[in-house]
Design a protein around this motif. Structure first.
Motif, short mmCIF file in Angstrom:
data_model
loop_
_atom_site.label_atom_id
_atom_site.label_comp_id
_atom_site.label_asym_id
_atom_site.label_seq_id
_atom_site.Cartn_x
_atom_site.Cartn_y
_atom_site.Cartn_z
N GLY A 38 3.34 42.42 -1.35
CA GLY A 38 3.12 41.18 -2.06
C GLY A 38 4.43 40.51 -2.39
N LEU A 39 4.36 39.53 -3.28
CA LEU A 39 5.53 38.76 -3.70
C LEU A 39 5.45 38.54 -5.20
CD1 LEU A 39 7.98 36.82 -3.14
CD2 LEU A 39 6.27 35.01 -2.84
N LEU A 40 6.55 38.82 -5.89
CA LEU A 40 6.60 38.59 -7.34
C LEU A 40 7.99 38.13 -7.73
CD1 LEU A 40 5.26 38.83 -10.14
CD2 LEU A 40 6.06 41.19 -10.23
N ASN A 41 8.05 37.05 -8.51
CA ASN A 41 9.32 36.52 -9.01
C ASN A 41 9.45 36.80 -10.50
OD1 ASN A 41 8.33 34.05 -6.89
ND2 ASN A 41 10.29 35.01 -6.51
N ILE A 42 10.62 37.28 -10.89
CA ILE A 42 10.93 37.50 -12.30
C ILE A 42 12.14 36.63 -12.62
CG2 ILE A 42 11.61 39.18 -14.05
CD1 ILE A 42 10.39 41.35 -12.29
N LYS A 43 11.99 35.76 -13.62
CA LYS A 43 13.07 34.85 -13.95
C LYS A 43 13.32 34.83 -15.45
CE LYS A 43 12.63 31.75 -9.97
NZ LYS A 43 12.45 30.34 -9.51
N TYR A 44 14.53 35.14 -15.82
CA TYR A 44 15.01 34.98 -17.19
C TYR A 44 16.39 34.33 -17.11
CZ TYR A 44 11.31 38.17 -18.72
OH TYR A 44 10.10 38.75 -18.99
N ASN A 45 16.74 33.55 -18.10
CA ASN A 45 17.99 32.80 -18.04
C ASN A 45 19.23 33.68 -18.14
OD1 ASN A 45 16.76 30.33 -17.71
ND2 ASN A 45 16.69 29.87 -19.90
N THR A 83 3.39 37.61 2.99
CA THR A 83 3.11 38.45 1.83
C THR A 83 1.68 38.21 1.36
OG1 THR A 83 4.01 36.75 0.33
CG2 THR A 83 5.50 38.51 1.07
N ALA A 84 1.13 39.23 0.69
CA ALA A 84 -0.26 39.17 0.21
C ALA A 84 -0.28 39.56 -1.26
CB ALA A 84 -1.14 40.10 1.03
N ASN A 85 -0.65 38.63 -2.12
CA ASN A 85 -0.76 38.89 -3.56
C ASN A 85 -2.22 38.98 -3.96
OD1 ASN A 85 2.01 38.60 -3.63
ND2 ASN A 85 1.99 37.47 -5.54
N ILE A 86 -2.61 40.11 -4.53
CA ILE A 86 -3.96 40.27 -5.05
C ILE A 86 -3.99 39.64 -6.44
CG2 ILE A 86 -5.80 41.92 -5.55
CD1 ILE A 86 -4.28 43.89 -3.70
N THR A 119 13.47 38.66 -7.12
CA THR A 119 12.30 38.53 -6.26
C THR A 119 11.98 39.89 -5.70
OG1 THR A 119 12.84 36.25 -5.67
CG2 THR A 119 11.35 37.44 -4.21
N ILE A 120 10.75 40.32 -5.88
CA ILE A 120 10.36 41.64 -5.43
C ILE A 120 9.17 41.54 -4.49
CG2 ILE A 120 11.26 42.75 -7.50
CD1 ILE A 120 8.38 42.90 -8.51
N PHE A 121 9.03 42.54 -3.66
CA PHE A 121 7.94 42.62 -2.71
C PHE A 121 7.17 43.92 -2.95
CE2 PHE A 121 11.43 40.22 -0.83
CZ PHE A 121 10.80 39.01 -0.59
N PRO A 122 6.34 43.94 -3.99
CA PRO A 122 5.62 45.17 -4.33
C PRO A 122 4.52 45.46 -3.32
CG PRO A 122 4.84 43.39 -5.70
CD PRO A 122 5.99 42.84 -4.90
N PRO A 123 4.02 46.67 -3.30
CA PRO A 123 2.87 46.96 -2.44
C PRO A 123 1.71 46.03 -2.76
CG PRO A 123 3.79 49.00 -3.28
CD PRO A 123 4.49 47.88 -4.01
N ALA A 124 1.05 45.55 -1.72
CA ALA A 124 -0.12 44.68 -1.90
C ALA A 124 -1.29 45.57 -2.28
CB ALA A 124 -0.41 43.90 -0.63
N GLN A 125 -1.33 45.93 -3.54
CA GLN A 125 -2.25 46.97 -4.00
C GLN A 125 -2.83 46.61 -5.35
OE1 GLN A 125 -0.89 51.15 -5.30
NE2 GLN A 125 -1.53 51.46 -3.17
#
Length: 861
Positions: free
Chosen positions: A620-627, A530-533, A633-639
């Motif tokens: 890309g890679l993005l984690n969203i965490k709430y209790n 994955t590629a995170n800008i 976990t999402i893989f949005p466009p590397a944009q």
């Protein structure tokens, strides 16, 4: 009107709560409730527009007291609203709210459904809503859900006459009325009939009238239900259950107090027969609704009467015989088929047979103390890698149960994977299924298997780019599902009291957290790399280069390269950066230099392309965490977005007071400001004069009660020469009404059309001239809305340089109010900068910087 999407994302999520087990509950209270539910053949579908629109008390009453199959159809996932607990907006917010609804349903016992409609922001009328939703598509989705769910009664939260306020609300009622009839007409959406559904006519459509705010639509001549009762089996009233359910809507700040005692819900009949004494008047809700089915109900009542709380397994043989009877008498008996055919009840029988056999098997497993689940050895696997799967099976009540086999199902509707366990094994008391090598592991013996992972995890509604108003879904049969219906599952085959039974468990990952204990989380199938800008928006002010950093993470052993897709009008170097020998879990950063090749104002998308092991990806890679919801976990466009604008900046240091959560501070840092999040101690005791401007976040005066005490210090800062910029607040729940140095009133008035003309009333006002000269061009390209919760009753000491209004409506000057106070300046703005700046809207940057920039020589002139 146009809307701009931040990006399309990829996700695989499951419906269990953060700490929930994969198996359904099997406590005695749940078993008793399931016994009652088995003897009720009735269903109710509640319909509204958004997460939080549903009446959780009524849903709890219908599902837990009346034991109807109860569903909530929310036409949208709430992706257009605001987030009171974080900074996620748009599709990200919709994903969180999807999980909040599923958490709510686990509390109240109802099921959750969606259409493909998006929440594109506040809508003032249903005509606008239906235009952007594509009425025919959304109506078809509703018809599909109705034909699958087959509700006896449909209930709307809102009327068609507008009392619900929001255009989405009214549109949901208009569509429900049409769907009530369309679902029964085989000529409407006939293509659906090829996929296992048949036309369905509900008995009645009701409007659940309401009394909230200043609107009371209830009356004593309406049909009413007392839904405030107490359920001794659950140990709660329906008001208490409803509060727990509704309190899951945390992104909207809907924590609710538990209610006890009588509470009445009122209903007005819209279509069909009006109920007189009962919601289900005229509808048989016992097994007698199926020709020849009455003996089933009698037998079930006898089993329940003989049920022993201390030995639930004693009821298993009778329950298995009952399941046998349901299957044999009602599936294979040709005489009964003829009776049902003559009664016109074949489809009704098929539907209830499917529902009740599943419920009956779950009840048998619960009474038997049968526990089984499937989970993966690791949380994340790269696409096309081998995935280790573990299963656990235990028979806890000493019954004669045999595990006949395990089989991995990649899709319930597609080909099965070859991964399976052959043979059978008897399960004795506290004995678990063995591994494929037949090696026990302590008390817990597991079956381990591997399979090749499929496509990258993603929610079905986000698989394709979509227009504003509705998601693009290429497989219409998936519509309605809250999550992916084809998520990988393990099929368990048992022999219980001599009868074969199959069950399914969705694959998840579980682990032990030292502070929270055993945690389940969604299984993730990722790209190899994955590629995170680093930034989502890069703002250029002329031909000066900027460094774009890309953070890479490998989910498998990989060799490859990373590059930025060529962009006209921009120079990118280097062209490519290679990598070799990366291992699973490796993270590293690469950098590119980007510079505009001319000085013209323009915007462009920057796309990072990653090649790994011969395949190309751009995610890309993005984690969203709430209790309160499962990890996302999402893989949005590397944009990212490149914005080249003519921008002047005055001042440097900004103090920021957080509100409900927004990305404005990040946007300000991107253009060169030093942004510091102010603490209460710094506001009350610090030297605020060091800040060129202080900004309050969106809804800060709604969510930060300490602002009532900090406000005098902020006014002192202004009086001594400071510049305070207050972003929009909701008119309800203000911690203080004395926000500015002079009075004004915040009202629920908006300009929802982001293309609505803006009139400049005072072209010489400093906020339109310093340091950037603002013109009509700066109001082009805005997204979702112009202004929310505007001002009226504005004291004459304020200047209001802008005027705007939605087409066909009156004009308002309540979007920006500015006044001099002492040596400083106070600005209140209801313009939706919190949406515009993260989206890289050039004119919004120029205007917001002007609000932050107080000319030295304007005060007193």
């Amino acid at each position: 009107m146009k809307r701009t999407l931040l990006f399309t994302i990829a996700l695989f999520i499951v419906s269990q709560s953060l700490k929930a087990q994969t198996a359904p509950p099997s406590d005695i209270g749940t078993i008793q409730q399931e016994f009652k539910k088995l003897n009720v053949l009735g269903s109710v579908l509640y319909i509204a527009a958004h997460p939080d629109d549903e009446n959780t008390r009524l849903l709890a009453y219908l599902a837990q007291e009346k034991h109807y199959r109860t569903g909530y159809l929310s036409l949208t996932r709430g992706d257009g609203g605001q987030n009171l607990i974080g900074t996620e907006q748009g599709e990200l917010l919709g994903l969180i709210r999807t999980q909040e609804l599923l958490a709510a349903r686990r509390m109240d016992g109802a099921e959750q459904f969606f259409s493909r409609a998006t929440d594109f922001g506040f809508s003032k009328n249903p005509e606008e809503t239906l235009k952007f939703w594509d009425k025919d598509k959304i109506l078809g989705d509703m018809v599909w859900v109705i034909r699958k769910f087959r509700p006896d009664v449909m209930i709307c939260r809102f009327p068609t006459t507008g009392e619900g306020g929001h255009g989405n609300h009214t549109a949901s009622a208009i569509l429900a009325q049409e769907a009530f009839s369309a679902a029964a007409d085989p000529k409407r959406y006939p293509e659906q009939l090829k996929h296992g559904v048949t036309p369905w006519q509900a008995k009645r459509l009701l409007w659940n009238t309401f009394n909230f705010g200043n609107t009371n639509t209830t009356s004593e001549d309406q049909f009413k239900l007392n839904v405030g009762g107490y359920n001794p089996t659950l140990g709660q009233s329906y008001g208490e259950i409803a509060a727990e359910s509704r309190s899951n809507h945390k992104t909207q700040g809907f924590g609710s107090a538990r209610q006890r005692g009588d509470v009445f819900e009122y209903f007005k009949t819209i279509l069909g027969d009006a109920p007189k004494t009962d919601l289900m008047d005229g509808i048989t809700t016992t097994w007698a609704r199926i020709p020849g089915g009455a003996p089933i109900g009698d037998e079930l009542a006898k089993i329940r009467k003989d049920f022993n709380d201390d030995a639930p397994q004693a009821s298993v043989p009778a329950l298995v015989k009952l399941l046998d009877k349901v299957d044999m008498d009602f599936v294979n008996d040709k005489a009964m088929q003829t009776v049902r055919l003559k009664a016109g009840a074949v489809e009704d029988y098929t539907y209830w047979h499917q529902q009740k056999t599943k419920d009956l098997k779950d009840l048998i497993a619960a009474c038997a103390g049968l526990w089984f689940e499937a989970y993966t050895a690791e949380p994340t696997y790269a696409q096309d890698d081998q995935m280790a799967i573990r299963t656990q099976v235990i028979s806890r009540n000493g019954l004669n149960i045999v595990l006949n086999g395990l089989e991995l199902i990649q899709s319930m509707d597609k080909a099965k994977s070859p991964a399976s366990a052959a043979g059978s094994r008897p399960l004795t008391h506290y004995d678990l299924a063995v591994t494929n090598k037949d090696i026990p592991v302590g008390e817990l013996q597991t079956f381990n298997n591997t399979c090749v992972t499929g496509g990258i995890s993603q929610p079905y509604w986000l698989e394709q780019p979509h227009p504003i108003g509705s998601y693009y879904i290429d497989d219409d049969t998936k519509v309605g599902n809250p999550e992916n219906p084809d998520a990988p599952k393990m099929k368990f085959s048992f022999l219980i009291a001599g009868k074969p039974m199959t069950f399914y468990r969705t694959l998840q990952y579980k682990y032990v957290d030292p502070a929270r204990g055993e945690i389940y989380q969604p299984l993730e199938i990722a790209p190899p790399v994955t590629a995170n800008i680093t930034e989502k928006v890069y703002v250029f002010n002329g031909p000066l280069p900027q460094t774009v950093q890309v953070k890479l993470k490998s989910f498998t052993n990989a060799d490859g390269s990373v590059s930025i897709k060529p962009i006209a009008g921009w120079k990118i170097s280097p062209e490519r950066i290679d990598f070799t020998g990366k291992k699973k879990g490796d993270e590293w950063t690469v950098a590119f230099t980007v510079v505009p090749t001319d000085d013209r104002s323009n915007t462009a998308n920057l796309d990072v392309i990653t090649t790994a092991n011969g395949k190309t990806f751009s995610q890309g890679l993005l984690n969203i965490k709430y209790n309160h919801v499962p990890a996302i976990t999402i893989f949005p466009p590397a944009q990212a977005k490149l914005v080249n604008i003519n921008l002047k900046i005055a001042g440097k240091r900004i103090g920021y007071i957080g509100g409900a959560g927004d990305l404005v501070p990040d946007a300000l840092r991107e253009v060169g400001y030093e942004v510091h999040q102010l603490t209460e101690s710094e506001i009350l005791n610090g030297d605020l004069s060091i800040y060129d401007a202080i900004v309050t976040g969106v809804r800060a005066y709604n969510v930060n009660p300490r602002l009532a005490y900090e406000q005098p210090k902020l006014m002192e800062y202004v009086k001594n020469g400071g510049n305070l910029v207050v972003q929009y607040n909701n008119n309800n729940g203000l911690v203080t009404k004395e926000i500015g140095p002079y009075p004004f009133r915040i009202v629920n008035e908006r300009v929802t059309d982001e293309t609505a003309p803006v009139t400049i009333l005072d072209k010489n006002n400093p906020i339109l001239n310093y340091p950037n000269q603002i013109s009509q061009e700066d109001f082009k390209g805005w997204i979702q809305e112009r202004s929310v919760y505007m001002l009226n009753n504005i004291d004459p000491k304020y200047k209001t340089p802008l005027q705007m209004g939605d087409p066909g409506e009156g004009q308002s000057n309540g979007a920006v109010a500015v006044t001099e106070y002492g040596e400083g300046r106070f600005v209140y703005t209801s313009l939706a900068f919190f949406r515009q700046l993260p989206a890289g809207v050039p004119g919004a940057y120029r205007l917001f910087i002007n609000l932050l920039s107080k000319p030295k020589n304007t005060v007193g002139q």
